[in-house]
Design an enzyme around this catalytic site. Structure first.
Site, short mmCIF file in Angstrom:
data_model
loop_
_atom_site.label_atom_id
_atom_site.label_comp_id
_atom_site.label_asym_id
_atom_site.label_seq_id
_atom_site.Cartn_x
_atom_site.Cartn_y
_atom_site.Cartn_z
N LYS A 143 -5.20 3.10 -2.66
CA LYS A 143 -4.35 2.59 -1.57
C LYS A 143 -5.16 2.38 -0.29
O LYS A 143 -4.85 1.48 0.50
CB LYS A 143 -3.18 3.55 -1.34
CG LYS A 143 -2.18 3.56 -2.48
CD LYS A 143 -1.64 2.17 -2.78
CE LYS A 143 -0.58 2.18 -3.86
NZ LYS A 143 -0.03 0.83 -4.14
N TYR A 159 -5.35 7.84 -6.55
CA TYR A 159 -4.29 7.05 -5.92
C TYR A 159 -4.62 6.80 -4.45
O TYR A 159 -4.48 5.67 -3.96
CB TYR A 159 -2.96 7.81 -6.04
CG TYR A 159 -1.78 7.09 -5.44
CD1 TYR A 159 -1.16 6.04 -6.11
CD2 TYR A 159 -1.27 7.48 -4.20
CE1 TYR A 159 -0.06 5.40 -5.56
CE2 TYR A 159 -0.17 6.84 -3.65
CZ TYR A 159 0.43 5.80 -4.33
OH TYR A 159 1.52 5.15 -3.76
N SER A 211 0.86 -1.18 0.00
CA SER A 211 0.00 0.00 0.00
C SER A 211 0.90 1.23 0.00
O SER A 211 1.90 1.27 -0.71
CB SER A 211 -0.95 -0.02 1.20
OG SER A 211 -1.82 1.09 1.18
#
Length: 389
Positions: free
Chosen positions: A235, A231, A217
């Protein structure tokens, strides 16, 4: 659950077979890496390449998948020509677009075929990209999720948002995870005979094959990154995947761990990103490699996540094992520098235990209502739907 809910998080931890907290200040044994077959997506550069270089020196067999064929082939040539690489050590690269199920399946099959034991011991879901557009000045050639195009009402509606980051960082990871859960489960089950490792966790003897999934991650999986919405969402989703899988790992015998690095100077981080960090500390690549190696090598670590950040000067305090950050230039007695920290180390006390109690209450209500309540609900569903037609 058959009994009343508990406020003791240890009972939940025992039930899901989570290992004790990781003491990152203690050494660990890297000898377990020798002979392991490790599959790494995104293995041609960045974290993946750094993992490959380090683990190859410890005798691991490596299968690297990426879309950067030139970098992948150059890396394999480098590792094969290294004096530390054994003649019978398997190291190869294969083109793999992680958003393609066919590519990923082919990579896993190739790894099984090439492995000396015809097994995969560790899968590292390392492929990932970031949003490259400028969030403050998006253009037609580099759009970003935060700024839809054609906002003028006189223009046509905006086109679909660019979701390539989500496709690589989430769909790709889900593909990798699904295949890992299948192929890792084919390994001989871990032995019940255990030895004590350096981190106070149980490590199966080397006769057993490891079953390990390492999810990569980011700090963006814990905190928001403005301008990197897609993004950040991807994650955060990877951390949700980790937290869900670690609660069921006792059924498959697969160790599930996660790594959440802070900003590191790799090809993934553009120059603009480094410029924003000017004057601030960044994490070191070697610390990320060290944290990942600990999770791969110590086969007793299960259901844990490690954050890798800038090195911080800390001193152990007596009360409850707390730490104090050292400031200033003067050296303090007993201080050490630490870059790796456990994440979600105590969340069962606050989140999972609450969920466990809540689910127990729901199940209890269902049992109390019995078959009469079940049939009544079914009748209500079908009768209600007919009435709405």
């Amino acid at each position: 659950m058959s009994g009343p809910p508990t406020d003791d998080p240890s009972s939940v931890v025992d039930l899901i077979s989570q290992s004790p907290p990781v003491d990152c200040s203690k050494p660990y044994d890297t000898s377990t890496l020798a002979g392991k077959t490790i599959l790494i997506t995104g293995g041609a550069s960045g974290f993946g390449a750094a993992f490959a270089r380090h683990w190859a020196r410890h005798g691991a067999h490596l299968v690297l998948g990426d879309i950067n064929d030139r970098a992948g082939e150059e890396l394999v040539a480098e590792l094969r020509s290294s004096p530390s690489t054994a003649p019978d050590q398997v190291i190869f690269y294969q083109h793999c677009d992680v958003t393609s199920w066919t590519d990923q399946l082919a990579l896993f099959r190739a790894a099984i075929a090439a492995s000396p034991n015809h097994t995969i011991d560790t899968v590292v879901a390392g492929a990932g990209i970031i949003e490259r557009g400028n969030p403050l000045a998006p253009s037609a050639t580099s759009p970003v999720f935060d700024h839809p195009a054609n906002l003028d009402a006189s223009h046509p509606p905006p086109p679909p948002p660019p979701l390539k980051v989500l496709a690589v960082n989430l769909t790709g990871v889900m593909y990798t995870t699904h295949l890992a859960l299948y192929y890792l489960s084919l390994n001989p089950p871990p032995s019940t005979t255990t030895t004590t490792s350096s981190s106070s966790s149980s490590t199966p003897p080397r006769a057993a094959r490891d079953r390990h999934l390492l999810l990569i991650s980011s700090i963006a999986g814990l905190i928001p990154l403005p301008g990197q919405t897609e993004y950040t969402a991807s994650k955060h989703a990877v951390m949700g995947l980790f937290r869900a899988l670690r609660a069921t790992q006792q059924y498959s015998g697969i160790r599930v761990n996660a790594l959440t690095p802070y900003f590191v100077d790799t090809p993934l981080l553009p120059a603009a990103g480094l410029a924003l960090l000017a004057g601030a500390a960044t994490a070191a690549l070697e610390d990320v490699v060290d944290a990942a190696t600990r999770l791969v090598a110590d086969e007793g670590i299960r259901g844990r996540a490690l954050l890798v950040g800038p090195k911080i000067r800390v001193v152990d305090l007596v009360d409850g094992g707390r730490l104090r950050v050292v400031e200033g230039e003067a050296r303090t007695e007993g201080e050490r520098r630490q870059a790796v920290w456990e994440v979600y180390g105590h969340d069962y006390e606050r989140v999972e235990v609450f969920v466990w109690r809540y689910l127990w209450v729901l199940n209890l209500m269902r049992r109390l209502r019995g078959w009469v309540g079940f049939v009544r609900d079914l009748c209500g569903i079908f009768v209600g739907r007919r009435g709405r037609r």
